[in-house]
Enzyme design. Structure first.
Site, PDB file in Angstrom:
ATOM      1  CB  SER A  82     -10.578 -11.648  -2.871  1.00 29.05           C
ATOM      2  OG  SER A  82      -9.693 -12.532  -2.237  1.00 29.05           O
ATOM      3  CB  THR A  99     -11.367 -13.916   3.717  1.00 31.26           C
ATOM      4  OG1 THR A  99     -10.065 -14.494   3.909  1.00 31.26           O
ATOM      5  CG2 THR A  99     -11.854 -13.385   5.049  1.00 31.26           C
ATOM      6  CG  ASP A 158      -0.153 -14.332  -9.093  1.00 33.32           C
ATOM      7  OD1 ASP A 158      -0.288 -13.098  -9.202  1.00 33.32           O
ATOM      8  OD2 ASP A 158      -0.456 -14.961  -8.064  1.00 33.32           O
ATOM      9  CB  ALA A 167     -12.716 -18.878  -3.990  1.00 31.92           C
ATOM     10  CB  THR A 172      -7.913 -20.940  -8.600  1.00 31.67           C
ATOM     11  OG1 THR A 172      -6.996 -20.213  -7.778  1.00 31.67           O
ATOM     12  CG2 THR A 172      -7.955 -20.316  -9.967  1.00 31.67           C
ATOM     13  CB  SER A 191      -3.080  -6.690  -7.065  1.00 36.24           C
ATOM     14  OG  SER A 191      -3.009  -6.723  -8.458  1.00 36.24           O
ATOM     15  N   GLY A 244      -2.726 -19.296  -1.775  1.00 39.31           N
ATOM     16  CA  GLY A 244      -2.130 -20.550  -2.231  1.00 39.31           C
ATOM     17  C   GLY A 244      -2.203 -21.688  -1.230  1.00 39.31           C
TER      18      GLY A 244
END
Lengths: 499, 499
Positions: free
Chosen positions: A196, A205, A258, A198, A200, A266, A170
C-alpha cells in the site's frame, strides 16, 4: 414520478448523487440521503439524492458530467421516482444492535459498498458498528470471502507455493518487505507482493520502492515479472484486489477506527486474491503501536490463523517489538538507504535482524529452509542481486545514488542533556516526517542515530530532519518544539550529575 | 503551506468543504476528510478537504460561491495549511468505546455540530455511538442544556406559567395539538407552541396547521400573538431553538436511528428554549409505534421526568395506545376536517377522547382544572373561538371550506370479506398517504372509516385515498396492492361463513 431537465454541475462525490431543488424533493416526498431512481430511455439507476435551494432550480436535476457517457446532455429530460434504501442499511442497523449477520447479509454489505451504494453517513455507521461489536468468527470469514470474490483473483500454476508477508503497521521505518521478498524469491518461492501507499504513515512500502522503480503495475505486468524473477513490488491500488477494502479504509480514516476484524478481513482478502497459500503476518506490539500488549497480539494472531485456515491459507504470525522505529531511515529515500545497506550485508542491526527472523519463518512455513538459510542468502549478496533483477524488470536502475535524492534542507538535532533514551514516540516521529514532506517528497524524513536504552551524552546526535523545501523544514522544526520524539531521562538514583 | 488560486464550483455541502487536486493534497500530506486552514488576508477558516483528479486542477482550490461574501473572487490567491481534526471527533470515538463523556466533552460535541464542523462520516459515527451506548443520565442533562444554550431562548414575564405539550410521534392522524392548545389557552395558560414539519410521517402539526394560516413566524410575531391570545401555532424551523437538533435528526434519518436519549434531549431542549415550565409528553406505544411495550413506555417517561426536573420543568407523561391511527383523517386537509369536527363538539371519538385526556393532564399540572374543565370548554365551543382567534392572528380565515381543498382524485377501498379488523398497519398507512402526495399536496391522504376490533361485512367502506394528481393516486393504489393497511380476519372458531 417527476420529469426533470438535466443540468450538469461540478460535483465529484464518492457515490452516485443527484441534486434536486427542495420543492421537487417535497413533491416526491423525498428527504436528503433518500434514494431515487433516475430513468433515461430504457436505462435506469438508483442514486442518492441531495437537496438545494439555489444550485438547481425547480424542474431541473443536477448531475455530474459522468452522466454524459449514457448519452445525456444538458437539457435532456429524465424521470425520477422514489426508490428503496439499499438492504445493507438495514443490516448495518442490525449489527449496531449487536445481532450477528448471516452470510447473505455480509455479502450484501460488501456488494453495496463495492457498488458505492452507501452514503457517507451510512458508511460512518457501518465502521462504527464493526468497531463497537466487531465481526463474529462466522461474519469475519464471510466478509473476507466476499471481499476476495468481488475483485480480481490471480491464478498461478497448480501446486505453486505462493507466499506473502504483511505487517499490520504502526511502526515507522519498518521496511522489511523488500528484503524478505528478495530472500524468499532467491529460494525459488513465488511471491507476487502488492503493497500500500501511506495513509497516515511517513511512507508505505509502495511509496518507498517507487524511489527505485515503477510500482504501478498491471495484472499482466505482475504475471510477467513474477514469472521471470519469482517476485514483484507492486502498488496494490493498481490492481483491483478486494476493491471494497479501500472504500472501507476511507470510511475508517476520519475517526481512525481500525476494528480488529476489519483489519484481518482486509489483509487476508488481499492475500487470498493474489493467490497466496502461505502468509507471514508481522504483528508489532507495544507503546504507540497498533496493538498495546503481548496478550492482545497473541489474540490477534489466533484470529489471523483461524481465518487463514478457513480460506485454505497457511498463516504464521511473528509477534515483534513495536515500541520504537525499526532501522534508521524514516521516509522513502532514507528507508531505501537502509534497505541497500542491509542487502549489502551491513545495515541497521535491528532491521537486519527483523528481516532475517521474518524470512526464516517464511522459509520454514513453505519447507525451504530457516533463518540460517536466510542469513546465507543475504550475506552472499544473492538477495541483493535478486532485488536488482526485480527493480530492473520494473523499469528501475540498480546502484542509483540515493544520497543525491535526499532533501537539500537538513537539520541535525542534538541531545541537550546526559541520560538514557527511555522512550521514542512513534507518533511524533511520524508527524514530523510527514510535515517535513514525506511521503510525497521522497527525500524528506528523519534519520535516527539512536535507539531505546542507549546512553546519551549532552551534544550527541539524536536525529536529522530532511526536507525538500526550507518552509517544510521550518514547519517540522516548529512541530519539534512541542515534543521531542526522543525522550532522554537521567539515570535512576538520587544523583543525576556531578559537575 | 500552499498558495492556491480560487475556482468557484457548484457545490452546496452540509459543512464547509473545499476541493483540492490530488497532487496538492499529497503535497500537504492531507487525505480526504482531513481539515485544512484556508487563509485569505487576515481571515482564516478551518474546513474539510476533499480531493479530485479532474474537477480542480493542480494549483487551484475549489470553493463554493458563498466564499464571495469574504471578498474572494475567481482567481483570488489563498493559503492552505493542514489543520487539526475537531476535538469532538476524539470524544465521539470515546463514546463509541462506551466511555462516559464529561460535561465539557458533551458541550464540545454540540458546539462542533452547531458550527457544522463534522463531516457526514463523523456524524454517522456520532449517531451510531449514541444508538449503541445511549447517553448516561449525566450526559443526557449536559447535552440537553447545551442544546438549549446554543440557540435562541424565549423569556416570559416572571412567574408566568408557560405550558407545552409534545407527542413523540409514530401514530398517523394523531393531531391533538391544536385542540389541546386551544383548550389550554382558553383557561389562561401561556402556551407558545412550536411544531415540526413531517420528515417521514404523512403530516407534521406545522404542515397541517398551514392549511389554516401562516406558521412561519418570527420570534417577534410569536411574542405578539401569544401576548394577545395566550398561544400560537408556529413552525419550529422558523425560530432558532436548539439548532443542533435539526442537524442531528438529519444524521439519524438515513438509518432511521432514534436513540432514546437523543429523543429526550431534542424534545426537552426545544421546550426549555421556548421558556416552558410545565410540559405534557404523549408517549404512544404498541404495534408499529415508536415504543413497543408498556414497560419501555414507562421507562422512557421516567427519563423524561428526570431530565425535566434537572432543567426546572414540571414534566408529566401520558402513555397512550399507539397501535392504530388516531382520528379518521391522515394528511393535512383531512386532519383539519377532524380538528374542526372535534372543536365543534363532535368529531372522531378517539381524537376527542385523547385531546380531553391530554388537556386534563395539562390543566391539572398547572392547577387550572382537570378533564371535566377541558370537556366544558370544548363543548361550550370556547376552544373553537380561541382556535379561530389564533389562526386569524396568524393571517388565516375562520370557517374555510376544507372539503374544497381535498384532492380531486379519490378512490374508496371496500372490504373484500367479512370479519373483524385485527390490525391496522401504521407504517403502510403512512407510506400510502405519502405516495398519494402528503404532506406537500395538502389535500392528499387517507380517510379511515374503521378502527381495530370493528366487525366488518364484505363491501363495507374501509378508507378513501385522496390525491391531487391522477398519477399519484395510481401510484398509491399500486402500493396498496402489496399490502392492505387494514387487516380483516374471520372470526375465531371453525366456521368462517355460512352461505
Amino acid at each position: 414520478m417527476l420529469e426533470l431537465k438535466v443540468k450538469f454541475i461540478d460535483i465529484d462525490p464518492n457515490y452516485p448523487l443527484v441534486i434536486l431543488n427542495k420543492e421537487d424533493m417535497a413533491d416526491i416526498a423525498a428527504n436528503t440521503t433518500d434514494r431515487v431512481e433516475v430513468t433515461y430511455g430504457n436505462k435506469s439507476k438508483i442514486v442518492v439524492v441531495d437537496s438545494t435551494e439555489k444550485l438547481v432550480k425547480k424542474g431541473y436535476i443536477g448531475l455530474n458530467r459522468k452522466a454524459m457517457k449514457y448519452g445525456i446532455t444538458s437539457g435532456t429530460k429524465v424521470f425520477i421516482d422514489p426508490a428503496e434504501t439499499p438492504e445493507s442499511v438495514e443490516y448495518i442497523k442490525k449489527k449496531l444492535k449487536g445481532i450477528e449477520l448471516s452470510r447473505k447479509e455480509c455479502n450484501t454489505i460488501i456488494d453495496d459498498i463495492n457498488a458505492n451504494k452507501l452514503s457517507d453517513i451510512e458508511l460512518g455507521a457501518f465502521v462504527s458498528a464493526i468497531y463497537v461489536h466487531d465481526y463474529t468468527p462466522k461474519e469475519l470469514v464471510a466478509i473476507t470471502e466476499r471481499m476476495v470474490s468481488t475483485g480480481i483473483q490471480f491464478k498461478w500454476k497448480n501446486n505453486t507455493v505462493v507466499a506473502d508477508k504483511h505487517c499490520i503497521g504502526g511502526v515507522p521505518g519498518n521496511r522489511t518487505t523488500p528484503i524478505v521478498i528478495a530472500i524468499a524469491a532467491t529460494c525459488g518461492i513465488t511471491i507476487p507482493k502488492t503493497s500500500s501507499r501511506a495513509i497516515t504513515s511517513p511512507a508505505g512500502t509502495a511509496d518507498t520502492l517507487e524511489v527505485f522503480c515503477n510500482v504501478n503495475l498491471t495484472m499482466k505486468q505482475i504475471e510477467k515479472i513474477v514469472e521471470k524473477t519469482g517476485a514483484c513490488f507492486a502498488w496494490g491500488g493498481s490492481v483491483d484486489l478486494a476493491p471494497s477494502d479501500d472504500k472501507i479504509i476511507k470510511a475508517e480514516y476520519p475517526l481512525s477506527l481500525d476494528p480488529e476484524g476489519q483489519l484481518i478481513a482486509s489483509v487476508l482478502a488481499k492475500k487470498k486474491a493474489i493467490g497466496s497459500n502461505a502468509v507471514v503476518i508481522d504483528i508489532p506490539y507495544g507503546f504507540e503501536s497498533k496493538v498495546d500488549s503481548l496478550e492482545n497480539a497473541e489474540k490477534l494472531a489466533g484470529k489471523f490463523k483461524m481465518v487463514g485456515k478457513k480460506l485454505d491459507m497457511n498463516v504464521d504470525c511473528a509477534i515483534t517489538h513495536g515500541n520504537q522505529p525499526i532501522g534508521n531511515g524514516i521516509g522513502p529515500v532514507l528507508e531505501c538507504i537502509d534497505i541497500i545497506e542491509v542487502l549489502n550485508g551491513r545495515g541497521p542491526d535491528d532491521l537486519r535482524e527483523k528481516c532475517l527472523e521474518l524470512a526464516g519463518i517464511l522459509l520454514r512455513l513453505v519447507g525451504k529452509g530457516d533463518i540460517k538459510t536466510a542469513e546465507n542468502i543475504l550475506d552472499s549478496k544473492k538477495a541483493l542481486k535478486k532485488f536488482n533483477d526485480i527493480i530492473v524488470m520494473q523499469g528501475g536502475k540498480k546502484d542509483i545514488d540515493l544520497y543525491k535524492l535526499l532533501g537539500k534542507y537538513k537539520k541535525t538535532i542534538f541531545a541537550k542533556s546526559n541520560g538514557k533514551v527511555t522512550k521514542i514516540f512513534n507518533k511524533q516521529i511520524t508527524r514530523i516526517a510527514r510535515i517535513a514532506g514525506a511521503p510525497k517528497d521522497k527525500g524528506a524524513g528523519i534519520y535516527l542515530y539512536t535507539k531505546l536504552d542507549t546512553n546519551i551524552k549532552k551534544g550527541d546526535r539524536l536525529f536529522d530532519i530532511y526536507a525538500e523545501t526550507e518552509f517544510k523544514l521550518k514547519h517540522a522544526l516548529y512541530l519539534l518544539k512541542a515534543k521531542n520524539p526522543v525522550l532522554i531521562e537521567a539515570k535512576k538514583g538520587i544523583l543525576v550529575e556531578e559537575i
